[in-house]
Scaffold this motif. Structure first.
Motif, PDB file in Angstrom:
ATOM      1  N   ASN A  10       0.828  -1.206   0.000  1.00 25.72           N
ATOM      2  CA  ASN A  10       0.000   0.000   0.000  1.00 25.72           C
ATOM      3  C   ASN A  10       0.865   1.261   0.000  1.00 25.72           C
ATOM      4  O   ASN A  10       1.488   1.598   1.005  1.00 25.72           O
ATOM      5  CB  ASN A  10      -0.925   0.000   1.221  1.00 25.72           C
ATOM      6  N   MET A  11       0.904   1.928  -1.167  1.00 27.18           N
ATOM      7  CA  MET A  11       1.691   3.158  -1.317  1.00 27.18           C
ATOM      8  C   MET A  11       0.971   4.086  -2.288  1.00 27.18           C
ATOM      9  O   MET A  11       0.199   3.632  -3.139  1.00 27.18           O
ATOM     10  CB  MET A  11       3.092   2.831  -1.880  1.00 27.18           C
ATOM     11  N   PRO A  12       1.215   5.404  -2.206  1.00 33.54           N
ATOM     12  CA  PRO A  12       0.606   6.344  -3.145  1.00 33.54           C
ATOM     13  C   PRO A  12       1.245   6.252  -4.528  1.00 33.54           C
ATOM     14  O   PRO A  12       2.337   5.701  -4.691  1.00 33.54           O
ATOM     15  CB  PRO A  12       0.887   7.707  -2.496  1.00 33.54           C
ATOM     16  N   GLN A  13       0.563   6.805  -5.536  1.00 31.59           N
ATOM     17  CA  GLN A  13       1.024   6.912  -6.925  1.00 31.59           C
ATOM     18  C   GLN A  13       1.114   5.561  -7.634  1.00 31.59           C
ATOM     19  O   GLN A  13       0.499   5.349  -8.656  1.00 31.59           O
ATOM     20  CB  GLN A  13       2.362   7.654  -7.017  1.00 31.59           C
ATOM     21  N   MET A  14       1.908   4.633  -7.099  1.00 32.68           N
ATOM     22  CA  MET A  14       1.966   3.284  -7.663  1.00 32.68           C
ATOM     23  C   MET A  14       2.193   2.300  -6.515  1.00 32.68           C
ATOM     24  O   MET A  14       3.179   2.375  -5.804  1.00 32.68           O
ATOM     25  CB  MET A  14       3.100   3.138  -8.684  1.00 32.68           C
ATOM     26  N   ASP A  15       1.233   1.363  -6.328  1.00 31.24           N
ATOM     27  CA  ASP A  15       1.361   0.425  -5.217  1.00 31.24           C
ATOM     28  C   ASP A  15       2.309  -0.719  -5.555  1.00 31.24           C
ATOM     29  O   ASP A  15       2.821  -0.835  -6.671  1.00 31.24           O
ATOM     30  CB  ASP A  15      -0.018  -0.107  -4.804  1.00 31.24           C
ATOM     31  N   GLY A  16       2.545  -1.572  -4.559  1.00 31.00           N
ATOM     32  CA  GLY A  16       3.512  -2.644  -4.717  1.00 31.00           C
ATOM     33  C   GLY A  16       3.118  -3.685  -5.738  1.00 31.00           C
ATOM     34  O   GLY A  16       3.977  -4.250  -6.428  1.00 31.00           O
ATOM     35  N   LEU A  17       1.814  -3.987  -5.850  1.00 27.20           N
ATOM     36  CA  LEU A  17       1.377  -4.995  -6.819  1.00 27.20           C
ATOM     37  C   LEU A  17       1.565  -4.496  -8.246  1.00 27.20           C
ATOM     38  O   LEU A  17       1.978  -5.257  -9.135  1.00 27.20           O
ATOM     39  CB  LEU A  17      -0.089  -5.355  -6.557  1.00 27.20           C
ATOM     40  N   THR A  18       1.283  -3.233  -8.481  1.00 30.78           N
ATOM     41  CA  THR A  18       1.521  -2.660  -9.813  1.00 30.78           C
ATOM     42  C   THR A  18       3.014  -2.624 -10.116  1.00 30.78           C
ATOM     43  O   THR A  18       3.442  -2.895 -11.246  1.00 30.78           O
ATOM     44  CB  THR A  18       0.949  -1.231  -9.879  1.00 30.78           C
ATOM     45  N   LEU A  19       3.809  -2.327  -9.092  1.00 29.50           N
ATOM     46  CA  LEU A  19       5.261  -2.324  -9.280  1.00 29.50           C
ATOM     47  C   LEU A  19       5.765  -3.706  -9.701  1.00 29.50           C
ATOM     48  O   LEU A  19       6.656  -3.811 -10.549  1.00 29.50           O
ATOM     49  CB  LEU A  19       5.946  -1.886  -7.986  1.00 29.50           C
ATOM     50  N   LEU A  20       5.189  -4.764  -9.128  1.00 32.85           N
ATOM     51  CA  LEU A  20       5.596  -6.118  -9.515  1.00 32.85           C
ATOM     52  C   LEU A  20       5.375  -6.353 -11.002  1.00 32.85           C
ATOM     53  O   LEU A  20       6.213  -6.961 -11.683  1.00 32.85           O
ATOM     54  CB  LEU A  20       4.831  -7.158  -8.697  1.00 32.85           C
ATOM     55  N   ASN A  21       4.256  -5.878 -11.529  1.00 32.74           N
ATOM     56  CA  ASN A  21       4.006  -5.988 -12.973  1.00 32.74           C
ATOM     57  C   ASN A  21       5.066  -5.250 -13.771  1.00 32.74           C
ATOM     58  O   ASN A  21       5.551  -5.736 -14.797  1.00 32.74           O
ATOM     59  CB  ASN A  21       2.621  -5.439 -13.318  1.00 32.74           C
TER      60      ASN A  21
END
Length: 385
Positions: free
Chosen positions: A59-70
């Motif tokens: 859970n983070m602003p702008q881009m979360d961790g799950l999107t970062l994994l992609n």
């Protein structure tokens, strides 16, 4: 030297991590890079092409961790990702694993667990890099099996917990023809501990990879499901859904409460552990066999419970012990194992593992080891801190 990119929007985390790993940073064996969200993380990865591991909150602003994994998958970088998530958040854990996360840790962060997870992740990464460096030479099956053995060893816990209420000690001696034995232990809610003993079908790198998937799913499910039978059923369903190689795993899972000595368990087609009482009485745990995991969907696994008294122990093992053969083809067997365990009754946990392994080697003599020899002993103490 390892470089880790930490992605988290908590302002105090950078200070805590720099303090925790100050010795490694000073020695030059570890470099930490920080970002507050996924967008900043991608910029840091552009600036640092030698990042080995990404440790990211979800859970983070702008881009979360799950999107970062992609995004990490699209970058096709030679690194490993570990996620930080809320305790028991199985939905996000599953999503993260499906998107390529290697492992996870839970909040609030246990820095001892974090240190162990980092060590295992980096060890696994190095093994895989070595495998890639050697891929042109992996024409001989024995080389592949050697890589698989180190993949196994890279994730097995070797730091055994120190607690006045109980002891844990484990040992694994890989065979030349490597299977997929693994053991694990991890903290659960309410001070309980999860213990796993398992054996994956097949040999070589495929078995080692399937072992890692099974281990991660078991740990993640156990954290969110206190009933061992339901946890095993859930892991089985997840493995069935993604088992393109048609592999399977036998697995015995136990949930241990150090405050009371209560042990709850479930079995997925694995060898039944032995209970060794303080007075020398030895008995196998009373439980049906069940079926192996990853084959049949929707199966209900058998289970039960027992109570340990101070000085009692449970000995978990794989069939590499009881089926170890000598030069004339005689197996070590269950009776010989029970005799050795009775002789060691009342000893510390390490003595159980050491004595059994020594007895198996003595029985085998000059015969080649054909399977992994893996065991774990839990001894209940119940002494106050």
């Amino acid at each position: 030297m390892a470089k880790i990119l930490v992605v988290d929007d908590e302002p105090d985390l950078e200070l805590l991590l720099r303090q925790k790993f100050r010795r490694q940073i000073r020695k030059g064996t570890l470099t930490l890079v920080f970002a507050q969200n996924g967008v900043e993380a991608l910029k840091q990865l552009e600036a640092h092409d030698d990042v080995d591991m990404v440790l990211s909150d979800i859970n983070m602003p702008q881009m979360d961790g799950l999107t970062l994994l992609n995004q990490l998958n699209e970058l096709n970088r030679d690194l490993r990702a570990v996620i930080v998530t809320a305790y028991g958040d199985m939905k996000n854990i599953r999503t993260a694993m499906n998107r390529g996360a290697f492992d996870f840790i839970t909040k609030p962060i246990d820095f001892k667990d974090l240190e162990a997870t980092i060590a295992k992740t980096l060890a696994h990464l190095e093994v895989m890099r070595e495998a890639l460096r050697s891929r042109d030479e992996l024409v001989a099956i024995r080389r592949e099996l050697g890589v698989a053995a180190r993949m196994q060893e890279s994730i097995l816990p070797t730091d055994f917990p120190s607690d006045t209420r109980y002891e844990i000690h484990a040992a694994m001696t890989p065979a030349l023809e490597v299977g997929g034995d693994f053991y694990d232990f991890f903290n659960l809610e309410d001070g309980r501990m999860g213990i796993v003993m398992a054996d994956v079908s097949g040999k070589g790198v495929p078995a080692a990879l399937f072992m890692m998937v099974s281990r991660t799913l078991m740990k993640g499910t156990a954290i969110g499901e206190p009933d061992p039978t339901k946890a095993l059923a859930e892991v089985n369903q997840l493995l069935v859904e993604s088992n393109e190689e048609a592999m399977f795993v036998t697995l015995f899972y136990a949930s241990f409460d150090p405050s009371s000595g209560r042990v709850m368990f479930a079995n997925g087609g694995h060898n039944l552990p032995y209970v060794i009482r303080q007075n020398g009485e030895v008995q196998q745990i009373d439980c049906e066999s069940g079926v192996v995991l990853a084959v049949l969907p929707g199966f209900d696994f058998p289970g039960g419970s027992l109570d340990l008294e101070p000085g009692d122990a449970i000995f978990f093992y794989t069939d590499g012990i009881t089926e170890a053969m000598n030069e004339v083809g005689e197996e070590f067997g269950d009776d010989a194992l029970a005799e050795v365990l009775a002789e060691v009754a009342g000893s510390d946990a390490a003595s159980f593992s050491d004595r059994v392994v020594a007895a198996v080697r003595e029985h085998a003599g000059e015969a080649d080891q054909s399977d992994d020899i893996t065991c774990l002993c839990l001894r209940y103490e119940n002494r106050s801190s």
